[in-house]
Scaffold this motif. Structure first.
Motif, PDB file in Angstrom:
ATOM      1  N   TYR A 329       0.830  -1.204   0.000  1.00 16.65           N
ATOM      2  CA  TYR A 329       0.000   0.000   0.000  1.00 16.65           C
ATOM      3  C   TYR A 329       0.865   1.255   0.000  1.00 16.65           C
ATOM      4  O   TYR A 329       1.970   1.255   0.560  1.00 16.65           O
ATOM      5  N   HIS A 338      -5.197   1.638   6.476  1.00 16.95           N
ATOM      6  CA  HIS A 338      -6.172   1.131   5.520  1.00 16.95           C
ATOM      7  C   HIS A 338      -6.022  -0.386   5.295  1.00 16.95           C
ATOM      8  O   HIS A 338      -7.043  -1.088   5.172  1.00 16.95           O
ATOM      9  N   ASN A 342      -9.138  -3.129   5.758  1.00 22.24           N
ATOM     10  CA  ASN A 342      -9.616  -4.066   4.733  1.00 22.24           C
ATOM     11  C   ASN A 342      -9.773  -5.477   5.297  1.00 22.24           C
ATOM     12  O   ASN A 342     -10.739  -6.184   4.990  1.00 22.24           O
ATOM     13  N   TYR A 352     -14.192  -8.713   0.982  1.00 18.84           N
ATOM     14  CA  TYR A 352     -14.122  -7.267   0.783  1.00 18.84           C
ATOM     15  C   TYR A 352     -13.426  -7.012  -0.544  1.00 18.84           C
ATOM     16  O   TYR A 352     -12.405  -7.637  -0.860  1.00 18.84           O
ATOM     17  N   GLU A 354     -12.191  -3.847  -3.472  1.00 15.71           N
ATOM     18  CA  GLU A 354     -11.985  -2.430  -3.739  1.00 15.71           C
ATOM     19  C   GLU A 354     -10.988  -2.287  -4.883  1.00 15.71           C
ATOM     20  O   GLU A 354     -10.328  -3.253  -5.289  1.00 15.71           O
ATOM     21  N   LYS A 387      -6.308 -13.732  -0.891  1.00 11.51           N
ATOM     22  CA  LYS A 387      -6.265 -12.406  -1.509  1.00 11.51           C
ATOM     23  C   LYS A 387      -5.981 -12.551  -2.997  1.00 11.51           C
ATOM     24  O   LYS A 387      -5.039 -13.249  -3.401  1.00 11.51           O
TER      25      LYS A 387
END
Length: 629
Positions: A329, A338, A342, A352, A354, A387
């Motif tokens: 990130y 952040h 998540n 989740y 995004e 992920k």
């Protein structure tokens, strides 16, 4: 004294051949004229000796008895063949008789009964008795040896029976080269056949063109002394396809020599499907390069890493495993926690998703589409997160290009509407005045006609620009190059402009005439646009100058005007770049650049200053070449 029947004994066990030969010769009923250990040798002896009778074993390593039987009868039709087998199987007896055998004798029969059983086929039928006196001529002391030999045969048969009957799955007994001599009901049901139909069948027929695997497994047992050989093969029936696993084990004699092969057969279709599914998933995860697919532990540390993750994020597995995924990130998002947010969202919602900027190992950024899924085991315990990240940078750029294209289309419509409004209004007004003014003065009439002519020319320029832009997009400026004179090309361009603008002052200067290869129509179009641009937006006199360069030519179109507004310089050659209400469509200079680049050249703007006039310079190579070369 009549000749005794001749016999050939065929069995791959030399020990067994000795036992049988001694019994037959001791009976005084037969002459044993030959022995063989294989079906192929049996055929050769049958051709050479034409024996009265052949005792033929079923299981032999190269050619078994069932295969050899028709060949023996083909070369010696009068020979009576008795199949000598260790199997108690009705189907085998039926199959042997179908192939031409006169009888099937099991090896479990008492050895001292064998001569009498064979004599029935050469001495007059089942009721025939061997010559007397004394029945069979058995040497003194033979009973003890016979008992020992019979025990060996019984042991040979019992070993087979124990293995066969204890198996609870599909099973078969085969000869050493794969012919089925006995099959149980489980195997028959598995392959959708009756047990009797399998007797005599080469198991390779069931493997659907995978017989080489069967041959290899048999060779490992008979030649490589392996105790177990396994292979898998597909099976296709009317009910569909399945996969079978075959395990082969040899049945050996007391000397360790293989006599038969025992096969255990399992339907492993569910296992294969699961294995295939797991393998496909593994390949998907490990080999796919368009997606980063990896696992995080419950704290967010990287626990697995696939090729796509390395390709997208730039980390090798040993560089990232065990590190927190915060490193992907931007710093501002790390400071705002952040990444942790998540994971909390995925844990709370189950998953989740995004989109946002992420950071590669080298510090560069990419636009990512991310899905984080909470992972639980069968007991419901949280084990971590799965992920999936995809690099959407190009897609985002394409979307941005699409957005700009839509904006440009809207801009083009607005510019076109603006460009149409003024000349059409002039033409409409002039026509109205001409209709209503019968007593117009000659100079006023001339002004109206000039206005109409000028408006018509403006409309023609608009149509030409739009048409050129459309053609350029459609055929990518296809070139039809010819050899041109630089001087003649510039003179022709100047003459075309003077025809449209008779009063315009246009100068021409060619320091040295040279030839070049180019598309005359495209080059003329580019020069026309530059000259028209100079006359409309600059000041006369306009100069057209040409000169040779090291690898081509350079053409300068200059005027005495103040030059381009600074705000337009950076996007001067883009489509629809224009100078407001006096600026037309903004396509002319864009076309000039595309024409120059299609030849392998370039166009540039030279602002005025230090005694230099406003100019546009076109560089063209002597021969067209691919852009950028």
């Amino acid at each position: 004294m009549p000749e005794r029947p001749t016999v050939v004994i065929v069995d791959d066990s030399a020990e067994l051949r000795v036992v049988v030969r001694s019994r037959l010769e001791a009976s005084g009923l037969f002459d044993v004229v030959g022995e063989a250990g294989d079906g192929g040798e049996a055929m050769l002896l049958a051709h050479k000796l034409s024996p009265t009778l052949m005792l033929l074993d079923t299981s032999m390593p190269i050619m078994d008895g069932l295969e050899a039987l028709p060949l023996v009868l083909a070369v010696s039709p009068d020979t009576k063949v008795v199949v000598f087998t260790g199997f108690e199987e009705v189907g085998l007896a039926i199959r042997a008789r179908e192939l031409g055998a006169v009888d099937l004798i099991e090896k479990s029969v008492p050895i001292d009964k064998l001569p009498e059983l064979l004599w029935q086929h050469v001495g007059g039928g089942p009721e025939a008795r061997p010559p007397r006196p004394g029945g069979l001529r058995i040497a003194r002391g033979i009973d003890q040896a016979a008992a020992r030999d019979q025990a060996a045969l019984d042991e040979h048969l019992e070993r087979y029976r124990e293995v066969f009957h204890q198996a609870a799955i599909g099973m078969a007994t085969m000869t050493l080269n794969g012919s089925i001599v006995r099959a149980n009901s489980e195997l028959a049901a598995m392959v959708h056949r009756e047990p009797a139909d399998l007797v005599g069948l080469d198991y390779g027929v069931l493997t659907r063109r995978h017989g080489d695997q069967l041959d290899d497994a048999l060779a490992r047992i008979t030649e490589g002394d392996e105790e177990l050989a396994t292979f898998e093969h597909p099976l296709v029936t009317d009910d569909g396809a399945s996969t079978l696993r075959v395990s082969l084990a040899p049945i050996r004699d007391s000397a360790g020599k293989p006599l038969y092969v025992f096969a255990q057969v399992q339907d492993i279709t569910p296992e294969v499907e699961l294995r295939r599914s797991e393998e496909m998933f593994r390949l998907l995860v490990t080999a796919v390069r368009d997606y980063a697919i990896y696992m995080l532990d419950v704290d967010g540390r990287v626990a697995s890493w696939n090729a796509g993750a390395q390709n997208i994020k730039g980390y090798a597995a040993d560089e990232i495993l065990g590190r927190h995924y915060r490193v992907f990130y931007p710093e501002a998002e790390r400071e705002a926690r952040h990444p942790e947010h998540n994971l909390q969202m995925a844990l709370r919602e189950g998953a989740y998703a995004e989109e946002g900027w992420r950071v590669r190992r080298d510090g560069s950024r990419f636009w990512a589409s991310v899905v984080i899924t909470a992972v639980y085991d069968d007991a419901g315990r949280h084990r971590g997160f799965a992920k999936v990240t995809r690099d959407q940078t190009q897609q985002r750029a394409h979307e941005e290009q699409r957005r700009r294209a839509i904006e440009q289309q809207a801009q083009l419509l607005a510019i076109t509407a603006h460009e149409l409004r003024t000349p059409t209004a002039v033409i409409e007004g002039s026509v109205s005045m001409l209709r209503e003014g019968d007593d117009l003065a000659l100079d006023e009439l001339s002004r109206l006609l000039d206005a109409m002519s000028s408006s018509a020319q403006r409309l023609q320029r608009l149509v030409a620009d739009l048409s050129s832009a459309s053609n350029m997009h459609a055929d990518a400026l296809a070139l039809r190059p010819e050899r041109l004179s630089l001087q003649a090309t510039l003179i022709a361009a100047a003459e075309r402009v003077r025809a449209v603008h008779p009063t315009a002052r246009i100068g021409l200067d060619v320091a040295q005439d040279v030839d070049l290869v180019a598309d005359p129509a495209r080059v003329g179009q580019a020069l026309d646009n530059l000259l028209e641009n100079a006359l409309r937006h600059g000041r006369t006199p306009v100069m057209l100058h040409g000169e040779p360069t090291e690898d081509g030519v350079r053409v300068l179109v200059s005027d005495a005007g103040p030059g381009v507004e600074p705000r337009l310089v950076d996007r001067l050659f883009e489509r629809f770049a224009h100078a407001g209400s006096a600026g037309s469509t903004g396509l002319g200079l864009h076309l000039v650049r595309e024409i120059a680049r299609s030849h392998g050249g370039e166009v540039s703007y030279l602002p005025p200053g230090d005694g230099r006039r406003t100019a546009f310079a076109v560089e063209l190579p002597s021969l067209p070449r691919a852009p950028g070369v």
